[in-house]
Design a protein around this motif. Structure first.
Motif, mmCIF file in Angstrom:
data_model
loop_
_atom_site.group_PDB
_atom_site.id
_atom_site.type_symbol
_atom_site.label_atom_id
_atom_site.label_comp_id
_atom_site.label_asym_id
_atom_site.label_seq_id
_atom_site.Cartn_x
_atom_site.Cartn_y
_atom_site.Cartn_z
ATOM 1 N N ALA A 20 0.827 -1.213 0.000
ATOM 2 C CA ALA A 20 0.000 0.000 0.000
ATOM 3 C C ALA A 20 0.859 1.260 0.000
ATOM 4 O O ALA A 20 0.511 2.257 -0.633
ATOM 5 C CB ALA A 20 -0.944 -0.015 1.201
ATOM 6 N N SER A 21 1.997 1.218 0.694
ATOM 7 C CA SER A 21 2.849 2.405 0.744
ATOM 8 C C SER A 21 3.444 2.730 -0.619
ATOM 9 O O SER A 21 3.792 3.883 -0.886
ATOM 10 C CB SER A 21 3.961 2.236 1.785
ATOM 11 O OG SER A 21 4.955 1.342 1.333
ATOM 12 N N GLU A 23 1.795 2.289 -3.481
ATOM 13 C CA GLU A 23 0.700 2.485 -4.435
ATOM 14 C C GLU A 23 0.795 3.817 -5.171
ATOM 15 O O GLU A 23 0.461 3.907 -6.352
ATOM 16 C CB GLU A 23 -0.643 2.384 -3.711
ATOM 17 C CG GLU A 23 -1.830 2.408 -4.640
ATOM 18 C CD GLU A 23 -3.134 2.134 -3.924
ATOM 19 O OE1 GLU A 23 -4.074 1.696 -4.603
ATOM 20 O OE2 GLU A 23 -3.218 2.357 -2.694
ATOM 21 N N LEU A 91 -2.238 -6.149 -4.086
ATOM 22 C CA LEU A 91 -2.654 -5.096 -3.153
ATOM 23 C C LEU A 91 -4.168 -4.984 -3.132
ATOM 24 O O LEU A 91 -4.770 -4.908 -2.057
ATOM 25 C CB LEU A 91 -2.029 -3.750 -3.524
ATOM 26 C CG LEU A 91 -2.548 -2.537 -2.741
ATOM 27 C CD1 LEU A 91 -2.307 -2.697 -1.242
ATOM 28 C CD2 LEU A 91 -1.906 -1.262 -3.273
ATOM 29 N N ARG A 92 -4.783 -4.969 -4.281
ATOM 30 C CA ARG A 92 -6.257 -4.876 -4.334
ATOM 31 C C ARG A 92 -6.908 -6.073 -3.645
ATOM 32 O O ARG A 92 -7.886 -5.922 -2.909
ATOM 33 C CB ARG A 92 -6.707 -4.765 -5.784
ATOM 34 C CG ARG A 92 -6.357 -3.426 -6.393
ATOM 35 C CD ARG A 92 -6.716 -3.360 -7.857
ATOM 36 N NE ARG A 92 -6.371 -2.046 -8.397
ATOM 37 C CZ ARG A 92 -6.013 -1.837 -9.647
ATOM 38 N NH1 ARG A 92 -5.963 -2.839 -10.515
ATOM 39 N NH2 ARG A 92 -5.713 -0.615 -10.054
ATOM 40 N N ARG A 95 -6.393 -5.657 0.072
ATOM 41 C CA ARG A 95 -7.215 -4.559 0.599
ATOM 42 C C ARG A 95 -8.653 -5.046 0.801
ATOM 43 O O ARG A 95 -9.272 -4.766 1.830
ATOM 44 C CB ARG A 95 -7.175 -3.367 -0.355
ATOM 45 C CG ARG A 95 -7.948 -2.165 0.190
ATOM 46 C CD ARG A 95 -7.729 -0.927 -0.644
ATOM 47 N NE ARG A 95 -6.456 -0.320 -0.267
ATOM 48 C CZ ARG A 95 -5.563 0.178 -1.124
ATOM 49 N NH1 ARG A 95 -5.798 0.143 -2.416
ATOM 50 N NH2 ARG A 95 -4.445 0.718 -0.688
#
Length: 112
Positions: A20-21, A23, A91-92, A95
């Motif tokens: 996430a960092s 992204e 990541l998606r 999440r």
């Protein structure tokens, strides 16, 4: 990383936070640490000894890619990490998984 939770949970959370960092664009190690600390209000704080093995693990899985760039402050070159297409997909997925986990816990967290 601060916490006393199960190691697998922490590893999954760490991987999610690192992906996430990245992204919004490439970052080098210290900036990743600062980004995660800032966005989590300091709840997740980790040292280089935790960060770099995790980054190497994500790189080995093809989720991130590293490239060396000259330092903008005139120091030695820095290794910048960025998401690959596979990393963005992961990541998606993570999440969505984190959101589902938070929703499932909400009734237990909202006790009066």
């Amino acid at each position: 990383m601060q916490s006393s939770a199960d190691g697998n949970l922490l590893r999954g959370t760490l991987d999610f936070l690192l992906l996430a960092s990245l992204e919004d664009g490439p970052l080098y190690g210290l900036r990743i640490i600062q980004d995660v600390q800032a966005k989590t209000g300091g709840h997740f704080a980790f040292k280089e000894g935790t960060l770099y093995p995790a980054l190497h693990r994500l790189e080995k899985r093809g989720l991130i890619r590293a490239e060396t760039r000259p330092s903008d402050s005139g120091g030695p070159p820095r290794k910048y990490y960025h998401l690959t297409d596979s990393g963005l997909t992961e990541l998606r997925r993570q999440r969505d998984q984190q959101r589902a986990h938070a929703r499932a816990l909400r009734p237990y967290l909202e006790l009066a």
